[in-house]
Design a protein around this motif. Structure first.
Motif, PDB file in Angstrom:
ATOM      1  N   SER A   1       0.860  -1.169   0.000  1.00  0.00           N
ATOM      2  CA  SER A   1       0.000   0.000   0.000  1.00  0.00           C
ATOM      3  C   SER A   1       0.904   1.228   0.000  1.00  0.00           C
ATOM      4  CB  SER A   1      -0.907   0.010   1.228  1.00  0.00           C
ATOM      5  OG  SER A   1      -0.134   0.026   2.413  1.00  0.00           O
ATOM      6  N   PHE A   2       0.364   2.366  -0.368  1.00  0.00           N
ATOM      7  CA  PHE A   2       1.164   3.588  -0.395  1.00  0.00           C
ATOM      8  C   PHE A   2       1.516   4.011   1.025  1.00  0.00           C
ATOM      9  CE2 PHE A   2      -0.219   4.390  -4.839  1.00  0.00           C
ATOM     10  CZ  PHE A   2       1.024   4.722  -5.357  1.00  0.00           C
ATOM     11  N   THR A   3       2.810   4.163   1.266  1.00  0.00           N
ATOM     12  CA  THR A   3       3.345   4.571   2.558  1.00  0.00           C
ATOM     13  C   THR A   3       4.193   5.813   2.366  1.00  0.00           C
ATOM     14  OG1 THR A   3       3.413   2.266   3.277  1.00  0.00           O
ATOM     15  CG2 THR A   3       4.723   3.836   4.532  1.00  0.00           C
ATOM     16  N   ALA A   4       4.123   6.740   3.296  1.00  0.00           N
ATOM     17  CA  ALA A   4       4.842   8.005   3.158  1.00  0.00           C
ATOM     18  C   ALA A   4       6.350   7.804   3.295  1.00  0.00           C
ATOM     19  CB  ALA A   4       4.358   8.998   4.201  1.00  0.00           C
ATOM     20  N   ARG A   5       7.111   8.259   2.283  1.00  0.00           N
ATOM     21  CA  ARG A   5       8.568   8.322   2.364  1.00  0.00           C
ATOM     22  C   ARG A   5       8.986   9.695   2.886  1.00  0.00           C
ATOM     23  NH1 ARG A   5      11.706   8.184  -1.822  1.00  0.00           N
ATOM     24  NH2 ARG A   5      13.258   6.704  -1.080  1.00  0.00           N
ATOM     25  N   TYR A   6       8.474  10.741   2.264  1.00  0.00           N
ATOM     26  CA  TYR A   6       8.746  12.109   2.688  1.00  0.00           C
ATOM     27  C   TYR A   6       7.407  12.854   2.804  1.00  0.00           C
ATOM     28  CZ  TYR A   6      13.483  11.175   0.911  1.00  0.00           C
ATOM     29  OH  TYR A   6      14.711  10.643   0.667  1.00  0.00           O
ATOM     30  N   VAL A   7       7.242  13.577   3.884  1.00  0.00           N
ATOM     31  CA  VAL A   7       6.132  14.531   4.016  1.00  0.00           C
ATOM     32  C   VAL A   7       6.655  15.692   4.851  1.00  0.00           C
ATOM     33  CG1 VAL A   7       3.789  14.961   4.770  1.00  0.00           C
ATOM     34  CG2 VAL A   7       4.394  12.696   3.933  1.00  0.00           C
ATOM     35  N   TRP A   8       6.899  16.817   4.209  1.00  0.00           N
ATOM     36  CA  TRP A   8       7.460  17.946   4.944  1.00  0.00           C
ATOM     37  C   TRP A   8       6.993  19.275   4.346  1.00  0.00           C
ATOM     38  CZ3 TRP A   8      10.163  21.020   1.679  1.00  0.00           C
ATOM     39  CH2 TRP A   8      10.814  20.438   0.573  1.00  0.00           C
ATOM     40  N   ALA A   9       7.093  20.312   5.162  1.00  0.00           N
ATOM     41  CA  ALA A   9       6.815  21.685   4.736  1.00  0.00           C
ATOM     42  C   ALA A   9       7.855  22.584   5.377  1.00  0.00           C
ATOM     43  CB  ALA A   9       5.414  22.110   5.151  1.00  0.00           C
ATOM     44  N   GLY A  10       8.111  23.737   4.745  1.00  0.00           N
ATOM     45  CA  GLY A  10       9.116  24.624   5.293  1.00  0.00           C
ATOM     46  C   GLY A  10       9.183  25.951   4.573  1.00  0.00           C
ATOM     47  N   VAL A  11      10.284  26.641   4.811  1.00  0.00           N
ATOM     48  CA  VAL A  11      10.511  27.960   4.213  1.00  0.00           C
ATOM     49  C   VAL A  11      11.895  27.984   3.584  1.00  0.00           C
ATOM     50  CG1 VAL A  11      10.694  30.437   4.636  1.00  0.00           C
ATOM     51  CG2 VAL A  11       9.026  29.077   5.916  1.00  0.00           C
ATOM     52  N   ASP A  12      11.949  28.379   2.315  1.00  0.00           N
ATOM     53  CA  ASP A  12      13.202  28.602   1.605  1.00  0.00           C
ATOM     54  C   ASP A  12      13.534  30.084   1.727  1.00  0.00           C
ATOM     55  OD1 ASP A  12      15.295  28.964  -0.146  1.00  0.00           O
ATOM     56  OD2 ASP A  12      14.434  27.760  -1.757  1.00  0.00           O
ATOM     57  N   MET A  13      14.645  30.387   2.392  1.00  0.00           N
ATOM     58  CA  MET A  13      15.026  31.774   2.656  1.00  0.00           C
ATOM     59  C   MET A  13      16.166  32.238   1.758  1.00  0.00           C
ATOM     60  SD  MET A  13      14.802  31.646   6.834  1.00  0.00           S
ATOM     61  CE  MET A  13      15.902  30.220   6.906  1.00  0.00           C
ATOM     62  N   GLY A  14      16.331  31.589   0.606  1.00  0.00           N
ATOM     63  CA  GLY A  14      17.361  31.990  -0.337  1.00  0.00           C
ATOM     64  C   GLY A  14      18.753  31.770   0.225  1.00  0.00           C
ATOM     65  N   ASN A  15      19.576  32.805   0.223  1.00  0.00           N
ATOM     66  CA  ASN A  15      20.948  32.699   0.710  1.00  0.00           C
ATOM     67  C   ASN A  15      21.045  32.370   2.192  1.00  0.00           C
ATOM     68  OD1 ASN A  15      21.933  33.299  -1.851  1.00  0.00           O
ATOM     69  ND2 ASN A  15      22.025  35.504  -1.430  1.00  0.00           N
ATOM     70  N   MET A  16      19.957  32.550   2.921  1.00  0.00           N
ATOM     71  CA  MET A  16      19.973  32.247   4.355  1.00  0.00           C
ATOM     72  C   MET A  16      19.642  30.795   4.648  1.00  0.00           C
ATOM     73  SD  MET A  16      18.352  35.654   6.133  1.00  0.00           S
ATOM     74  CE  MET A  16      16.789  35.548   5.224  1.00  0.00           C
ATOM     75  N   GLY A  17      19.348  30.001   3.611  1.00  0.00           N
ATOM     76  CA  GLY A  17      19.119  28.574   3.791  1.00  0.00           C
ATOM     77  C   GLY A  17      17.659  28.191   3.816  1.00  0.00           C
ATOM     78  N   LYS A  18      17.420  26.930   4.198  1.00  0.00           N
ATOM     79  CA  LYS A  18      16.071  26.382   4.251  1.00  0.00           C
ATOM     80  C   LYS A  18      15.803  25.782   5.621  1.00  0.00           C
ATOM     81  CE  LYS A  18      15.843  25.037  -0.639  1.00  0.00           C
ATOM     82  NZ  LYS A  18      15.553  23.951  -1.606  1.00  0.00           N
ATOM     83  N   VAL A  19      14.566  25.927   6.073  1.00  0.00           N
ATOM     84  CA  VAL A  19      14.095  25.272   7.281  1.00  0.00           C
ATOM     85  C   VAL A  19      12.898  24.418   6.905  1.00  0.00           C
ATOM     86  CG1 VAL A  19      13.121  25.561   9.583  1.00  0.00           C
ATOM     87  CG2 VAL A  19      14.903  27.126   8.785  1.00  0.00           C
ATOM     88  N   THR A  20      12.956  23.124   7.228  1.00  0.00           N
ATOM     89  CA  THR A  20      11.857  22.212   6.903  1.00  0.00           C
ATOM     90  C   THR A  20      11.495  21.403   8.135  1.00  0.00           C
ATOM     91  OG1 THR A  20      13.470  20.579   6.074  1.00  0.00           O
ATOM     92  CG2 THR A  20      12.402  22.021   4.458  1.00  0.00           C
ATOM     93  N   GLY A  21      10.252  20.947   8.187  1.00  0.00           N
ATOM     94  CA  GLY A  21       9.786  20.146   9.298  1.00  0.00           C
ATOM     95  C   GLY A  21       8.886  19.026   8.835  1.00  0.00           C
ATOM     96  N   GLY A  22       9.004  17.862   9.480  1.00  0.00           N
ATOM     97  CA  GLY A  22       8.205  16.703   9.134  1.00  0.00           C
ATOM     98  C   GLY A  22       9.085  15.487   8.909  1.00  0.00           C
ATOM     99  N   ARG A  23       8.677  14.666   7.966  1.00  0.00           N
ATOM    100  CA  ARG A  23       9.505  13.510   7.557  1.00  0.00           C
ATOM    101  C   ARG A  23      10.383  13.988   6.408  1.00  0.00           C
ATOM    102  NH1 ARG A  23       9.342   8.331   8.971  1.00  0.00           N
ATOM    103  NH2 ARG A  23      10.255   6.751   7.597  1.00  0.00           N
TER     104      ARG A  23
END
Length: 360
Positions: free
Chosen positions: A98-120
């Motif tokens: 059955s379909f199982t989650a490999r990645y599930v995440w959300a976040g903010v891309d801040m350009g040169n300041m990097g990325k912050v993501t949360g979840g799987r």
């Protein structure tokens, strides 16, 4: 240097799960929606509990992912990704049809300041584990004890409830993450750092180091066959060091890691340690050949529980830019002394694999 090799130079933490995604919507402000899919079928004679005689078996390899970004301003965007797989190696759902989650995440891309993501999330430690993960047919052995404490971890590639920061600055790719915890895991964290050194006509060298530590909740014991057994768990520590070398159409890799589970009280640690060597050669645009060797040993104190020595050879032919057929052969010379009745695969049985993969 060909596009396929150049793509491997991209920070894994920035492309994992979305490298092949196709944009299905693009707004004037830069917002977009992406879709990724993979359909595949493998035929193999890998010996396992349900295939003791090593007869030919078939398995599907199907993934579906979607996500994208929404522009906030010229420097920042909201980003997210969700990817599912049939038969994924995801914790208690491993191997389910059955379909199982490999990645599930959300976040903010801040350009040169990097990325912050949360979840799987796609762990920054993929920068190190990908050195060994080059074959279409074989599994990855690094950090195999991560799920002893964190039951939802697929090694260190994907773990629930992770908050992660990533950035790339002046040739350095970096990642730092905090794992909030669950019913067994009190908390955890990981760090990874890679530097890409451009040596001109001599190629490129990309050394990487990484570390993860997870702490168990008080009273937590290992789960085997659905039951809590053994001594009370304390920590799981994993560290890795490795490098890739790129020269024209050739990519070479070497990686060493140790993965330790410690217990409260006077109980000996359980430790995995070993190394892998890999080589990938892409030629004539249509053909890719891969080879590798890995040597791992699992010990409890001074006792050897299991060992693994594999030689892998693989050939891939590209039918299109995103569709391939491939065949592999794996020579195995190992043994499992501690849990032979529970071993997922026979560590001393050679096997072959033939597959077809289509991506969109």
């Amino acid at each position: 240097m060909k596009k396929t090799i150049l793509a491997a130079l991209l920070p894994a933490m920035l492309v994992a799960g979305t490298a092949q995604a196709a944009s299905v919507y693009q707004a004037e402000d830069g917002s977009n929606v992406d879709v990724f899919g993979r359909l595949g079928f493998n035929a193999h004679n890998r010996t396992s509990g349900d295939n003791a005689d090593g007869d030919m078996r078939g398995s599907f390899d199907n993934r579906l992912g979607f996500g994208g970004s929404q522009t906030i301003n010229d420097q920042m965007s909201v980003i997210g990704w969700a990817e599912y797989q049939i038969g994924a190696a995801e914790g208690s759902n491993a191997g389910n049809d059955s379909f199982t989650a490999r990645y599930v995440w959300a976040g903010v891309d801040m350009g040169n300041m990097g990325k912050v993501t949360g979840g799987r999330v796609a762990s920054g430690l993929i920068m190190a584990t990908d050195i060994a993960d080059v074959f279409a047919s074989s599994d990855v052995n690094l950090a195999s004890q991560a799920s002893v404490i964190n039951s939802n971890a697929t090694q260190v590639f994907r773990q629930d409830d992770t908050i992660q920061y990533q950035n790339s600055i002046a040739g350095f790719d970096m990642s730092a993450a905090y794992i909030i915890g669950n019913d067994r895991l009190k908390n955890g964290y990981n760090l990874a750092l890679r530097y890409t050194l451009d040596m001109g006509n001599a190629g490129k060298l990309a050394p990487v180091v990484g570390f993860q530590s997870n702490t168990a909740e008080d009273g937590t014991r290992e789960i085997i066959n659905g039951s809590a057994v053994g001594s009370e768990l304390d920590k799981n520590d994993f560290w890795v060091v490795g490098t890739r070398y790129y020269f024209n159409d050739l990519m070479l890799g070497a990686v060493y890691s140790e993965d330790k589970v410690s217990y409260r009280g006077n109980v000996e640690d359980t430790k995995d340690k070993g190394y892998e060597l890999t080589a990938v050669y892409d030629f004539q645009n249509d053909w890719v050949v891969r080879g590798g060797y890995r040597d791992y040993k699992k010990t409890s104190g001074s006792t050897t529980d299991s060992k693994m020595k594999d030689w892998t050879a693989e050939v891939q032919y590209k039918l299109t830019d995103r569709s391939s057929i491939f065949t592999s052969y794996i020579l195995r010379d190992g043994e499992d002394n501690s849990k032979a009745s529970n071993a997922k695969y026979d560590l001393n049985q050679d096997y072959y694999n033939v597959g077809l993969r289509y991506e969109f």
